[in-house]
Design a protein around this motif. Structure first.
Motif, short mmCIF file in Angstrom:
data_model
loop_
_atom_site.label_atom_id
_atom_site.label_comp_id
_atom_site.label_asym_id
_atom_site.label_seq_id
_atom_site.Cartn_x
_atom_site.Cartn_y
_atom_site.Cartn_z
N PRO A 47 0.82 -1.21 0.00
CA PRO A 47 0.00 0.00 0.00
C PRO A 47 0.85 1.26 0.00
CG PRO A 47 0.04 -1.00 2.17
CD PRO A 47 0.72 -1.96 1.26
N ARG A 48 0.25 2.34 -0.44
CA ARG A 48 0.93 3.65 -0.48
C ARG A 48 0.41 4.62 0.57
NH1 ARG A 48 3.99 4.15 -5.09
NH2 ARG A 48 3.58 2.65 -6.76
N SER A 49 -0.59 4.21 1.35
CA SER A 49 -1.18 5.12 2.34
C SER A 49 -1.85 4.32 3.44
CB SER A 49 -2.21 6.04 1.67
OG SER A 49 -3.31 5.28 1.22
N THR A 50 -2.11 5.00 4.55
CA THR A 50 -2.85 4.37 5.64
C THR A 50 -4.25 3.98 5.18
OG1 THR A 50 -1.63 5.65 7.30
CG2 THR A 50 -3.74 4.74 7.97
N ALA A 51 -4.85 4.79 4.32
CA ALA A 51 -6.19 4.47 3.82
C ALA A 51 -6.18 3.14 3.07
CB ALA A 51 -6.68 5.59 2.91
N GLN A 52 -5.13 2.88 2.31
CA GLN A 52 -5.06 1.61 1.58
C GLN A 52 -4.80 0.44 2.53
OE1 GLN A 52 -2.17 2.22 -1.60
NE2 GLN A 52 -3.80 2.88 -3.00
N VAL A 53 -4.01 0.65 3.58
CA VAL A 53 -3.83 -0.39 4.59
C VAL A 53 -5.17 -0.72 5.23
CG1 VAL A 53 -2.72 -1.01 6.78
CG2 VAL A 53 -1.44 0.29 5.06
N SER A 54 -5.94 0.33 5.54
CA SER A 54 -7.25 0.15 6.15
C SER A 54 -8.19 -0.64 5.24
CB SER A 54 -7.86 1.52 6.48
OG SER A 54 -9.18 1.38 6.96
N GLN A 55 -8.20 -0.29 3.96
CA GLN A 55 -9.04 -1.02 2.99
C GLN A 55 -8.65 -2.49 2.94
OE1 GLN A 55 -8.43 1.91 -0.43
NE2 GLN A 55 -10.45 1.08 -0.92
N ALA A 56 -7.35 -2.73 2.88
CA ALA A 56 -6.85 -4.10 2.75
C ALA A 56 -7.23 -4.94 3.96
CB ALA A 56 -5.34 -4.09 2.56
N LEU A 57 -7.03 -4.40 5.17
CA LEU A 57 -7.33 -5.18 6.37
C LEU A 57 -8.83 -5.39 6.53
CD1 LEU A 57 -4.79 -4.12 9.14
CD2 LEU A 57 -4.69 -5.98 7.48
#
Length: 465
Positions: A47-57
């Motif tokens: 991921p490139r951002s916290t938002a993408q980490v959040s989406q992934a988890l």
């Protein structure tokens, strides 16, 4: 659910830029430096951002898909090793230094940044980031915080958790917690920051952090000392902490087994002393006024020599001299080449017990496996002892027996099975040597509360119930 469904969901949400499937991972490493095996994961998320980490988890939690977060893969406990059914999540693209605040004495970073990059950024601002490890060029701040790394200067500045003022983390369900606060004093209920630090990716993924910076020392005084016995070692430590105005910034103790082995096997190293001693200490003190600090340091060592606490000493007269001393201590980076089948221990004891505990381990190991190599060294000021064992011709069964012996001695002395490298998958079965059943039950309750489906780094830290 079928693995294809979670991969499709992740691909739809994040795209090929973030998701790489197993077939396209090529030669990417799947394990850290622990020696534990790692298999190619089902996929890799970058991921490139916290938002993408959040989406992934959030998606992985919905599909009950196990996730293993990875930093620089320099860990020594197996915490970042993956298996075929897991998804690896690397923060390597989240490596920005977002702010250096020289007034507040802080640096705000994404946690995929390397430790060395943070050190350089602090230095450019006229400050320092005191956490320091031999793997500084490869290890990441996220890994440092996840394992609560220690390093060379814990005696003065503390562990990794002592360098953090605020952090941001993503929980298993995709929730984002924490705050990028810059306050030293922040008594606002449960400390979720310190709950995340040291959790080794089992409770959440740390994505950003506010780290404390310290004034850069104007001078470093360094000496390599030979001492007659362990009582002299502890006396030198106590006297240095009491008498040196700025205290001790490093106090590395090495037994002759370690020093002699390194000098014999690493051709670029030279002995700082022309005499042999039962113990060696690399003593460092950081100060402000260069010449005044150096003079006080030399006067102190002269008193220690006269009192018989030190048998001999070599005092660094330049950065080059100090670097030569440190290269002996840091030659542990050569172990993977020199001793690829080594069995390594990172344990801790009360400072008063280290001398006896180290001798107990050495004698027991040599008695059980004659001809084995046993090397001992450590950060004495914080009670951390490193033990390196190599048994010629030994296999997995031998390694298990060596570990049982050493960890049994750790339990006998009331020590810790992990001082600074974490538990990971390597030490989870001996965590009960250090933690009580009630403490383990509390840890399991916390894990279930934050990750009820057990998707974060399964099979790590906590022993099987």
């Amino acid at each position: 659910m079928p693995q294809s469904e979670i991969l499709t969901a992740l691909l739809d949400a994040l795209g090929h830029d973030v998701l790489t499937t197993r077939d396209h991972l090529l030669e990417r490493r799947n394990a850290d430096w622990s020696g534990l095996p790692g298999e190619a994961p089902l996929a890799l998320l970058r991921p490139r951002s916290t938002a993408q980490v959040s989406q992934a988890l959030a998606l992985c939690n919905r599909f009950r898909q196990p996730v293993v977060v990875q930093g620089g893969l320099t860990g020594l406990a197996g915490g970042a090793c993956t298996s075929a059914g897991e998804i690896a999540l690397s923060l390597e693209r989240m490596a920005a230094i977002q702010e250096v605040d020289a007034i507040s004495g802080t640096i705000t970073v994404e946690t995929g940044v390397t430790l060395e990059a943070v050190q350089h950024a602090a230095s450019e601002a006229g400050l320092m980031f005191p956490l320091d490890l031999g793997a500084r060029g490869s290890c990441t701040i996220g890994g440092n915080l996840a394992t609560n790394a220690g390093g060379n200067r814990v005696i003065r500045y503390g562990m990794a958790r002592d360098q953090v003022l605020g952090l941001e983390a993503v929980l298993a369900d995709g929730s984002v917690i924490g705050g990028l606060h810059k306050m030293v004093k922040n008594n606002t209920g449960y400390d979720l920051r310190n709950l995340m630090i040291g959790s080794e990716g089992t409770l959440g993924i740390i994505t950003r952090a506010v780290l404390r910076l310290r004034p850069r020392a104007g001078a470093l005084a360094t000496a390599w000392c030979g001492l007659p016995d362990y009582a002299a070692v502890t006396r030198l430590l106590g006297e240095a902490q009491r008498r040196l105005a700025t205290g001790v910034s490093a106090f590395e103790v090495m037994w002759p087994s370690f020093v002699d082995y390194m000098l014999a096997h690493v051709s670029t190293l030279r002995s700082p002393l022309d005499t042999k001693h039962p113990f060696y200490v690399l003593l460092e003190s950081a100060g402000g006024d260069g010449q005044r600090h150096q003079d006080a340091f030399e006067d102190f060592l002269a008193d220690m020599l006269e009192a018989g606490v030190i048998g001999n000493a070599s005092i660094a007269q330049s950065q080059g001299d100090a670097g030569a001393f440190w290269r002996i201590r840091d030659a542990t980076a050569e172990f993977p080449i020199l001793m690829p089948d080594l069995i390594a221990f990172d344990v801790s004891f009360a400072i008063a017990d280290i001398g006896r505990a180290a001798q107990h381990c050495d004698q027991a190991l040599r008695a059980a496996w004659p001809g084995s190599t046993v090397l001992t060294y450590g950060h004495l000021g914080d009670g951390n002892l490193h033990l390196i064992v190599q048994v010629p011709g030994g296999g997995e069964t031998t390694a298990d027996a060596v570990e049982a012996l050493v960890y049994g001695i750790v339990r006998e002395y009331g020590g810790s099975v992990s001082a600074e490298h974490g538990i990971g998958g390597k030490k989870r079965n001996v965590l009960g040597h250090t933690r009580s059943p009630a403490e383990l039950a509390a840890m399991r309750a916390i894990k279930f509360a934050l990750d009820p489906h057990g998707i974060l780094n399964p099979g790590k830290v906590l022993p099987a119930p």
